[in-house]
Design an enzyme around this catalytic site. Structure first.
Site, PDB file in Angstrom:
ATOM      1  N   HIS A 162       2.504   1.794   3.172  1.00 39.28           N
ATOM      2  CA  HIS A 162       1.415   1.467   2.228  1.00 39.28           C
ATOM      3  C   HIS A 162       1.877   1.357   0.766  1.00 39.28           C
ATOM      4  O   HIS A 162       1.488   2.160  -0.075  1.00 39.28           O
ATOM      5  CB  HIS A 162       0.240   2.442   2.361  1.00 39.28           C
ATOM      6  CG  HIS A 162       0.598   3.896   2.568  1.00 39.28           C
ATOM      7  ND1 HIS A 162       1.454   4.590   1.753  1.00 39.28           N
ATOM      8  CD2 HIS A 162       0.194   4.781   3.501  1.00 39.28           C
ATOM      9  CE1 HIS A 162       1.556   5.831   2.181  1.00 39.28           C
ATOM     10  NE2 HIS A 162       0.813   5.969   3.242  1.00 39.28           N
ATOM     11  N   LYS A 175       7.291  10.477  11.068  1.00 36.92           N
ATOM     12  CA  LYS A 175       6.566  10.253   9.814  1.00 36.92           C
ATOM     13  C   LYS A 175       6.790  11.444   8.903  1.00 36.92           C
ATOM     14  O   LYS A 175       6.578  12.600   9.320  1.00 36.92           O
ATOM     15  CB  LYS A 175       5.067  10.102  10.107  1.00 36.92           C
ATOM     16  CG  LYS A 175       4.188   9.974   8.858  1.00 36.92           C
ATOM     17  CD  LYS A 175       4.359   8.634   8.164  1.00 36.92           C
ATOM     18  CE  LYS A 175       3.615   8.568   6.843  1.00 36.92           C
ATOM     19  NZ  LYS A 175       2.199   8.267   6.979  1.00 36.92           N
ATOM     20  N   HIS A 225       5.543   8.519   3.661  1.00 38.94           N
ATOM     21  CA  HIS A 225       4.461   8.509   2.679  1.00 38.94           C
ATOM     22  C   HIS A 225       5.167   8.775   1.348  1.00 38.94           C
ATOM     23  O   HIS A 225       5.553   9.910   1.064  1.00 38.94           O
ATOM     24  CB  HIS A 225       3.417   9.588   2.989  1.00 38.94           C
ATOM     25  CG  HIS A 225       2.271   9.556   2.024  1.00 38.94           C
ATOM     26  ND1 HIS A 225       1.002   9.192   2.394  1.00 38.94           N
ATOM     27  CD2 HIS A 225       2.213   9.803   0.698  1.00 38.94           C
ATOM     28  CE1 HIS A 225       0.204   9.210   1.331  1.00 38.94           C
ATOM     29  NE2 HIS A 225       0.920   9.587   0.284  1.00 38.94           N
ATOM     30  N   HIS A 254       0.827   0.660  11.053  1.00 33.78           N
ATOM     31  CA  HIS A 254       0.437   1.951  10.428  1.00 33.78           C
ATOM     32  C   HIS A 254      -1.054   2.161  10.666  1.00 33.78           C
ATOM     33  O   HIS A 254      -1.888   1.521  10.034  1.00 33.78           O
ATOM     34  CB  HIS A 254       0.725   1.928   8.927  1.00 33.78           C
ATOM     35  CG  HIS A 254       0.465   3.249   8.264  1.00 33.78           C
ATOM     36  ND1 HIS A 254       1.367   3.850   7.423  1.00 33.78           N
ATOM     37  CD2 HIS A 254      -0.584   4.101   8.309  1.00 33.78           C
ATOM     38  CE1 HIS A 254       0.889   4.998   6.991  1.00 33.78           C
ATOM     39  NE2 HIS A 254      -0.312   5.175   7.511  1.00 33.78           N
ATOM     40  N   HIS A 292      -4.314   5.131  11.782  1.00 39.76           N
ATOM     41  CA  HIS A 292      -4.865   6.444  12.154  1.00 39.76           C
ATOM     42  C   HIS A 292      -6.035   6.219  13.088  1.00 39.76           C
ATOM     43  O   HIS A 292      -6.949   5.455  12.757  1.00 39.76           O
ATOM     44  CB  HIS A 292      -5.382   7.181  10.915  1.00 39.76           C
ATOM     45  CG  HIS A 292      -4.322   7.416   9.883  1.00 39.76           C
ATOM     46  ND1 HIS A 292      -3.608   8.599   9.798  1.00 39.76           N
ATOM     47  CD2 HIS A 292      -3.836   6.613   8.894  1.00 39.76           C
ATOM     48  CE1 HIS A 292      -2.741   8.509   8.800  1.00 39.76           C
ATOM     49  NE2 HIS A 292      -2.855   7.324   8.239  1.00 39.76           N
ATOM     50  N   ASP A 320      -3.119   1.130   7.618  1.00 43.94           N
ATOM     51  CA  ASP A 320      -3.467   2.495   7.207  1.00 43.94           C
ATOM     52  C   ASP A 320      -4.969   2.727   7.379  1.00 43.94           C
ATOM     53  O   ASP A 320      -5.555   3.537   6.644  1.00 43.94           O
ATOM     54  CB  ASP A 320      -3.023   2.797   5.773  1.00 43.94           C
ATOM     55  CG  ASP A 320      -2.980   4.301   5.484  1.00 43.94           C
ATOM     56  OD1 ASP A 320      -2.992   5.089   6.455  1.00 43.94           O
ATOM     57  OD2 ASP A 320      -2.947   4.679   4.307  1.00 43.94           O
TER      58      ASP A 320
END
Ligand code: DOR
Ligand code: ZN
Length: 345
Positions: A174, A99, A136, A13, A15, A247
């Site tokens: 997460h 996602k 999420h 995970h 970004h 994350d």
């Protein structure tokens, strides 16, 4: 123990953004991890396989030339995602999952799904074609307390979804609560979860006690200490349902240190070192390899990496900030000491 060699890990995970931020951060991940699941919440979001493959090219072009790092792409699920696109993902080598952001849950989630039940036909197609759904897991309605949003998502949305689509492969991303750990433990083997370094190392005091510290603000928000302990127990249990997903979410320093600061902790600069610290605190360094390097690959049906990485007990000070053309990026633990250091990959 002052030296630890494990199979090369993956980050399930991550970004990395685009443009100058991508260029600042990608080397940090590539020096530790073999692969990473790349989040699609760009502006505008990555919603098609064609866009994901272009984004992948931009990431590959930003890597150091000798790097073997492999970005694994994801698509952003929206109300207008088509079954056709889901089939394309099932056939695409470099795109691995969808996602789902509940609309309004976090950074760049406005295009997310407002009504999860309206997306049920899409989940049916994902279940049929074997495409994983990455969640999420937070409700978004303004009346819900921010500290309860994950638990309410599980009770009000996820329980029904998993009953309705028992063969759908889901990663609850997460995790932040004891209730989420219990849900994943009790669920079928099609349900797994990622855990971040900040949720293993910190509770909500890190954000709020003795002053507001915006670099600890991420979503889902850090919770009470007993939740942190439940996460530590899950991560170090050897249960293959729980695996590494940082994350890591870079934002420019000025947008974090702001009267309305962005959500996200930047942890890619020292991801494995941070996890090693958390595992060592409970005497469980022997469980790090499974969590970091085996279980995620197994869940995604990918081979485990062949290379290995070595960490040494060698204190170092994390930089105050990493340079970026527009501003800086302030990392987790900026200016503070870390006990472990990656010495060879
Ligand atoms: O804290 C977060 N930051 N949580 C998310 O879900 C998104 C991420 C981001 O993109 O900045
Ligand atoms: Zn994220």
């Amino acid at each position: 123990m002052d030296k630890l060699t494990i199979r090369q890990p993956d980050d399930w995970h991550l970004h990395v953004r685009t443009g100058s931020i991508l260029k600042t951060v990608i080397g940090h991940t590539a020096k530790q991890f073999g692969r990473a699941i790349i989040m699609p919440n760009l502006k505008p979001p990555v919603t098609t396989v064609a866009q994901a493959l272009l984004y992948r090219q931009e990431i590959l072009a930003a890597l150091p030339r000798e790097s073997k790092f492999q970005p694994l792409m994801t698509l952003y699920l929206t109300a207008s995602t088509s079954v056709e696109e889901i089939k394309k993902v099932a056939d695409a080598e470099h795109v691995r999952a969808f996602k789902l952001y509940p609309a309004g849950a976090t950074t760049n989630s406005d295009a997310g799904v407002a009504d999860i039940e309206a997306a049920y036909p899409l989940f049916a197609a994902m279940e049929q074609y074997g495409v994983p759904l990455l969640l999420h897991g937070e409700v978004t309605d303004a009346e819900y307390d921010i500290f309860d949003r994950e638990k309410l998502f599980i009770d009000n949305k996820l329980s029904k979804l998993t009953r309705q689509f028992p063969a759908l492969r889901i990663v609850l991303e997460h995790l932040t609560t004891q209730e989420a750990v219990q849900f994943v433990e009790a669920a079928s083997e099609n349900i797994a979860a990622t855990i971040t370094p900040q949720h293993l190392l910190y509770n909500r005091n890190a954000i709020l006690a003795g002053g507001i510290r915006p670099h600890f603000y991420c979503l889902p928000i850090l919770k009470r200490e007993h939740h942190r302990q439940a996460l530590i127990k899950a991560a170090t249990s050897g249960n293959p349902k729980f695996f590494l997903g940082t994350d890591s979410a870079p934002h420019l320093t000025g947008l974090k240190e702001n009267s309305c600061g962005c959500a996200g902790c930047y942890s890619a600069h020292a991801a494995l070192e941070l996890y090693a610290e958390a595992f060592e605190q409970v005497g469980a360094l022997d469980k790090l390899e499974g969590f970091a390097s085996f279980y995620g690959a197994d869940f995604y049906g990918l081979p485990r990496n062949c290379a290995s990485v070595t960490l040494e007990k060698q204190a170092w000070i994390v930089p105050e900030a990493y340079a970026n053309t527009d501003d800086t990026i302030t990392p987790l633990r900026a200016g503070e000491s870390l006990a472990w250091r990656l010495v060879a990959a």
